[in-house]
Design an enzyme around this catalytic site. Structure first.
Site, short mmCIF file in Angstrom:
data_model
loop_
_atom_site.label_atom_id
_atom_site.label_comp_id
_atom_site.label_asym_id
_atom_site.label_seq_id
_atom_site.Cartn_x
_atom_site.Cartn_y
_atom_site.Cartn_z
N SER A 292 0.81 -1.21 0.00
CA SER A 292 0.00 0.00 0.00
C SER A 292 0.84 1.25 0.00
O SER A 292 1.75 1.36 -0.80
CB SER A 292 -0.85 -0.04 1.27
OG SER A 292 -2.15 -0.11 0.91
N HIS A 433 -7.58 -5.87 0.12
CA HIS A 433 -6.37 -5.07 0.38
C HIS A 433 -5.68 -5.58 1.66
O HIS A 433 -6.13 -5.28 2.77
CB HIS A 433 -6.85 -3.63 0.55
CG HIS A 433 -5.77 -2.63 0.54
ND1 HIS A 433 -4.93 -2.45 -0.53
CD2 HIS A 433 -5.38 -1.72 1.48
CE1 HIS A 433 -4.08 -1.48 -0.26
NE2 HIS A 433 -4.33 -1.03 0.95
#
Ligand code: GCU
Length: 454
Positions: A292, A433
């Protein structure tokens, strides 16, 4: 590469799109020549019928001259790209050094039930009479017969969250308040409340750091809490390393000074400096990794610091591996609004103007060529734009091809859990995610494959 064999149809498709936009009075050849001259290639994504601004060609210099060999890329395009990213995106990493003191605060030769040697080291940086401490947590396989390859990555919430290992010191610096962890934009704008690490936090992110698996495979892990370098919030700069580099009476970053991502990337290089002093580490085999925002960081660190022999980005999304020129999912406007401190002030000029950005994710990836690079996406993480990450890998493959290394063709079919490419690899898994043991399984297998080839 499949990419270059597709140039002609792509070019024609681009011409068709431009004709639709500017009207049919303009001749096809005029538009085609203008496209080639402008240094913008027809984007591979247009094969799938998408319309978006074309992204800059990896092999065309800003002055429109073509890059024709690896040597040419290395000598001309690479320095130009580094400058463009520093000037427009992440800001410049200071060249000055600051005083550092490294103190090994603990060593346990039978950590994790005898599997690992755990070392904790404080890296203390001082300038302008101010000091910032980075707390390095290092695990090395206890049974190693020589120096080992090491994964180097920052963690989001403090070292203590990486494992339940009771020997990990509680961070005496800032960590985000877990009560705020799942709150989206609103809180991110306000900034996290700050508190010290607590016992309850121990091991809360251990699923993202499957230490046993990594150590059993013969790799080490080196991690520092990103917040030690700069807390991830709007006013974090005051607590981080950036002010150590201020000049004279400077008290704010200049427009092309580094943002937090630049500072975090600098921190990764400082971990590498320490690892170079540790004989148990194979310094030719340091693998920088991040997820990320910290995946964006790992890419920028890998781009600048060639000591990182391999680079892994997991769901780094826009401002990382993905392509902002596609104009889908996270916009530069959102990045700048929600996280105004991540990038340089100059990056704010591209809010709503992503087509003007002279670089993009594929060029960040190209800066890592020919070193092995793994770009991991997750199918249920649309915000990172997995398709943009794939197209970015395909575009960077042209640069890897210059060096004789294998990447991924834009024609390749992305299938779940089926890695594509070799030195430049793309991989998509099911799920959201996150960084999971199944991701690490892929990274380890790939790293072993790459190390065997050396
Ligand atoms: C936010 C941000 C992304 C970033 C992600 C993360 O969603 O908008 O750009 O990658 O946080 O770091 O988890």
């Amino acid at each position: 590469m499949g990419q270059s064999s597709k140039m002609r149809p792509q070019l024609l498709r681009s011409v068709a799109i431009i004709r639709r936009r500017v009207g049919h009075g303009v001749s096809v050849s005029v538009i085609a020549v203008a496209l080639v001259m402008s240094g913008f290639q027809a984007a591979a994504g247009q094969q799938a019928g998408e319309e978006h601004a074309a992204w800059p060609d990896a092999l065309v210099m800003a002055n429109r001259s073509r890059v024709t060999s690896a040597k040419d890329f290395e000598e001309r395009r690479r320095p130009e790209l580094l400058r463009l990213f520093a000037e427009n995106v992440y800001g410049k990493t200071p060249e000055d050094t600051v005083e550092v003191r490294r103190t090994v605060t603990s060593v346990d030769r039978s950590a994790l039930g005898g599997l690992a040697v755990r070392k904790q080291v404080t890296l203390e940086f001082t300038a302008h009479k101010e000091t910032r401490d980075l707390h390095l947590l290092l695990y090395l396989p206890a049974k190693a017969s020589g120096p080992v390859p090491v994964f180097v990555g920052l963690n989001f919430d403090g070292n203590v969250t990486v494992s339940k290992d009771e020997g990990i010191a509680l961070n005496d610096e800032w960590v985000p308040d877990p009560a705020e962890a799942d709150v989206q934009l609103g809180t991110e704008l306000k900034g996290h409340f700050l508190q010290k690490a607590t016992e309850e936090e121990r091991g809360k992110n251990e699923s993202r750091w499957p230490l046993e698996m990594i150590l059993h495979a013969g790799f080490g892990v080196a991690t520092v809490y990103a917040g030690d370098i700069e807390p991830d919030m709007a006013v974090g700069i005051g607590y981080g390393v950036r002010p150590l580099f201020f000049k004279g009476d400077q008290y704010l970053p200049a427009a092309n000074d580094w943002g937090a991502i630049g500072a975090w990337a600098w921190g990764l290089s400082r971990i590498a400096d320490y690892l170079e002093t540790d004989p148990a580490v194979n310094t030719e085999e340091m693998i920088v990794i991040g997820r990320s925002r910290l995946g964006k960081t790992a890419l920028w660190a890998g781009a600048q610091d060639k000591r990182f022999a391999m680079v892994i980005s997991n769901e780094s999304g826009k401002g990382g591996a993905s392509l902002s020129h596609r104009g889908v999912e996270e916009s530069i406007a959102h990045l700048n609004l929600a996280f105004p401190y991540w990038f340089s002030a100059n990056y704010h000029h591209f809010t709503g103007e992503q087509q003007k950005l002279p670089v993009d994710g594929h060029l960040l990836l190209s800066l890592i060529a020919p070193r092995p690079l793994f770009v991991g996406s997750a199918q249920d993480d649309p915000y990172s734009d997995p398709q943009g990450e794939f197209l970015s890998v395909a575009a960077a493959s042209e640069v890897y091809a210059l060096y004789g290394e294998t990447g991924v063709s834009a024609d390749a079919k992305v299938e779940l859990d089926k890695p594509l490419g070799n030195e430049l690899r793309y991989y998509m898994r099911l799920g959201g995610h996150d960084m999971r043991a199944e991701d690490w399984k892929q990274y380890i297998a790939w790293a072993e494959e790459m190390l065997k080839k050396k």
